[in-house]
Motif scaffolding. Sequence first.
Motif, PDB file in Angstrom:
ATOM      1  N   GLU A   1       1.244   5.663  -8.101  1.00  0.00           N
ATOM      2  CA  GLU A   1       0.666   6.607  -9.066  1.00  0.00           C
ATOM      3  C   GLU A   1      -0.657   7.179  -8.538  1.00  0.00           C
ATOM      4  N   GLU A   2      -1.503   6.288  -7.999  1.00  0.00           N
ATOM      5  CA  GLU A   2      -2.783   6.743  -7.440  1.00  0.00           C
ATOM      6  C   GLU A   2      -2.557   7.674  -6.255  1.00  0.00           C
ATOM      7  N   ALA A   3      -1.598   7.310  -5.428  1.00  0.00           N
ATOM      8  CA  ALA A   3      -1.315   8.107  -4.237  1.00  0.00           C
ATOM      9  C   ALA A   3      -0.784   9.493  -4.595  1.00  0.00           C
ATOM     10  N   GLU A   4       0.121   9.538  -5.589  1.00  0.00           N
ATOM     11  CA  GLU A   4       0.687  10.823  -6.028  1.00  0.00           C
ATOM     12  C   GLU A   4      -0.397  11.715  -6.629  1.00  0.00           C
TER      13      GLU A   4
ATOM     14  N   GLY B   1      -6.680  16.451  13.528  1.00  0.00           N
ATOM     15  CA  GLY B   1      -7.309  16.568  12.215  1.00  0.00           C
ATOM     16  C   GLY B   1      -6.459  16.006  11.087  1.00  0.00           C
ATOM     17  N   ALA B   2      -5.553  15.081  11.416  1.00  0.00           N
ATOM     18  CA  ALA B   2      -4.706  14.475  10.382  1.00  0.00           C
ATOM     19  C   ALA B   2      -5.572  13.837   9.294  1.00  0.00           C
ATOM     20  N   LYS B   3      -5.147  13.989   8.051  1.00  0.00           N
ATOM     21  CA  LYS B   3      -5.905  13.446   6.923  1.00  0.00           C
ATOM     22  C   LYS B   3      -4.975  12.624   6.046  1.00  0.00           C
ATOM     23  N   TYR B   4      -5.302  11.353   5.892  1.00  0.00           N
ATOM     24  CA  TYR B   4      -4.487  10.473   5.059  1.00  0.00           C
ATOM     25  C   TYR B   4      -5.338   9.303   4.594  1.00  0.00           C
ATOM     26  N   LYS B   5      -4.854   8.610   3.572  1.00  0.00           N
ATOM     27  CA  LYS B   5      -5.598   7.480   3.011  1.00  0.00           C
ATOM     28  C   LYS B   5      -4.630   6.569   2.255  1.00  0.00           C
TER      29      LYS B   5
ATOM     30  N   LYS C   1       0.846  -1.189   0.000  1.00  0.00           N
ATOM     31  CA  LYS C   1       0.000   0.000   0.000  1.00  0.00           C
ATOM     32  C   LYS C   1       0.882   1.239   0.000  1.00  0.00           C
ATOM     33  N   PHE C   2       0.342   2.315  -0.530  1.00  0.00           N
ATOM     34  CA  PHE C   2       1.005   3.613  -0.484  1.00  0.00           C
ATOM     35  C   PHE C   2       0.056   4.575   0.229  1.00  0.00           C
ATOM     36  N   TYR C   3       0.622   5.451   1.036  1.00  0.00           N
ATOM     37  CA  TYR C   3      -0.199   6.306   1.895  1.00  0.00           C
ATOM     38  C   TYR C   3      -0.011   7.777   1.525  1.00  0.00           C
ATOM     39  N   THR C   4      -1.128   8.426   1.209  1.00  0.00           N
ATOM     40  CA  THR C   4      -1.120   9.853   0.926  1.00  0.00           C
ATOM     41  C   THR C   4      -1.460  10.611   2.199  1.00  0.00           C
ATOM     42  N   VAL C   5      -0.603  11.551   2.572  1.00  0.00           N
ATOM     43  CA  VAL C   5      -0.838  12.387   3.749  1.00  0.00           C
ATOM     44  C   VAL C   5      -1.112  13.808   3.278  1.00  0.00           C
ATOM     45  N   TRP C   6      -2.364  14.247   3.437  1.00  0.00           N
ATOM     46  CA  TRP C   6      -2.728  15.619   3.076  1.00  0.00           C
ATOM     47  C   TRP C   6      -2.438  16.572   4.241  1.00  0.00           C
ATOM     48  N   ASN C   7      -2.792  16.129   5.423  1.00  0.00           N
ATOM     49  CA  ASN C   7      -2.583  16.965   6.603  1.00  0.00           C
ATOM     50  C   ASN C   7      -1.810  16.159   7.642  1.00  0.00           C
TER      51      ASN C   7
ATOM     52  N   ASN D   1      -8.052  17.015  -3.419  1.00  0.00           N
ATOM     53  CA  ASN D   1      -8.610  17.322  -2.106  1.00  0.00           C
ATOM     54  C   ASN D   1      -8.947  16.032  -1.383  1.00  0.00           C
ATOM     55  N   TYR D   2      -8.654  15.979  -0.097  1.00  0.00           N
ATOM     56  CA  TYR D   2      -8.926  14.790   0.729  1.00  0.00           C
ATOM     57  C   TYR D   2     -10.335  14.265   0.540  1.00  0.00           C
ATOM     58  N   TRP D   3     -11.321  15.184   0.545  1.00  0.00           N
ATOM     59  CA  TRP D   3     -12.723  14.757   0.496  1.00  0.00           C
ATOM     60  C   TRP D   3     -13.121  14.155  -0.842  1.00  0.00           C
ATOM     61  N   GLN D   4     -12.319  14.394  -1.891  1.00  0.00           N
ATOM     62  CA  GLN D   4     -12.599  13.752  -3.191  1.00  0.00           C
ATOM     63  C   GLN D   4     -12.489  12.238  -3.086  1.00  0.00           C
ATOM     64  N   PHE D   5     -11.680  11.784  -2.142  1.00  0.00           N
ATOM     65  CA  PHE D   5     -11.374  10.358  -2.073  1.00  0.00           C
ATOM     66  C   PHE D   5     -12.062   9.627  -0.926  1.00  0.00           C
ATOM     67  N   VAL D   6     -12.723  10.370  -0.040  1.00  0.00           N
ATOM     68  CA  VAL D   6     -13.383   9.703   1.084  1.00  0.00           C
ATOM     69  C   VAL D   6     -14.874   9.980   1.170  1.00  0.00           C
TER      70      VAL D   6
END
Length: 206
Positions: A43-46, A33-37, A5-11, A52-57
């Motif tokens: 490629e998907e993570a990048e 309020g950390a935001k990650y997924k 898995k690859f993890y995207t950290v927005w916040n 925006n975080y909310w686009q994916f959750v």
Amino acid sequence: MSKTKFYTVWNGKTPGVYATWKECEEQVKGVEGAKYKSFDTREEAEKALQGNYWQFVKPKSEKSTAPTQNAHIIADSLAVDAACSGNPGDMEYRGVYVKTGQQIFIQGVYKEATNNIGEFLAIVHGLALLKKQGSNMPIYSDSVTAQSWVRAKKCKTKLERTAQNALVFERIEAAERWLQNNTYTNPILKWDTPNWGEIPADFGRK
């Protein structure tokens, strides 16, 4: 063999894409309020990092059926959490509106309490508040224990009652009475911390 898995950290401490959960956790631990997924490919993570975080959750469809634990985050919801310094120790709990991060309620500090008690009281507080408002909004909690106590309508703590924590036991008894005397339609959902980040009501003190 577990899937990579690859993890995207927005916040987090340093937003970016991380290749392991350990690296991701280091960036988000203690960040309110950390935001990650997680994503299946780098490629998907990048690509997600540029959005925006909310686009994916957010929910895929407003017409979706009743939410399940594996669904995307329902933004129109209440998240609850507790914090406790010590076990037992000073405990407080709160509720936050997921979509905006607005704090809806906060209670405490309660002396000689536990985190599980706080999580239980937070869920019941949220249920009572939403019922008063005529809302069937879902409630998110990251505590499996507290959710089981709510279903049982009983706080099954092993904590002993003392003069110091008498107030928290009064709150427990009031919460149990509410559960026994009321019905509710609000789904109580498990917050998926590894994929969604810390629950929005987290106090950020880990």
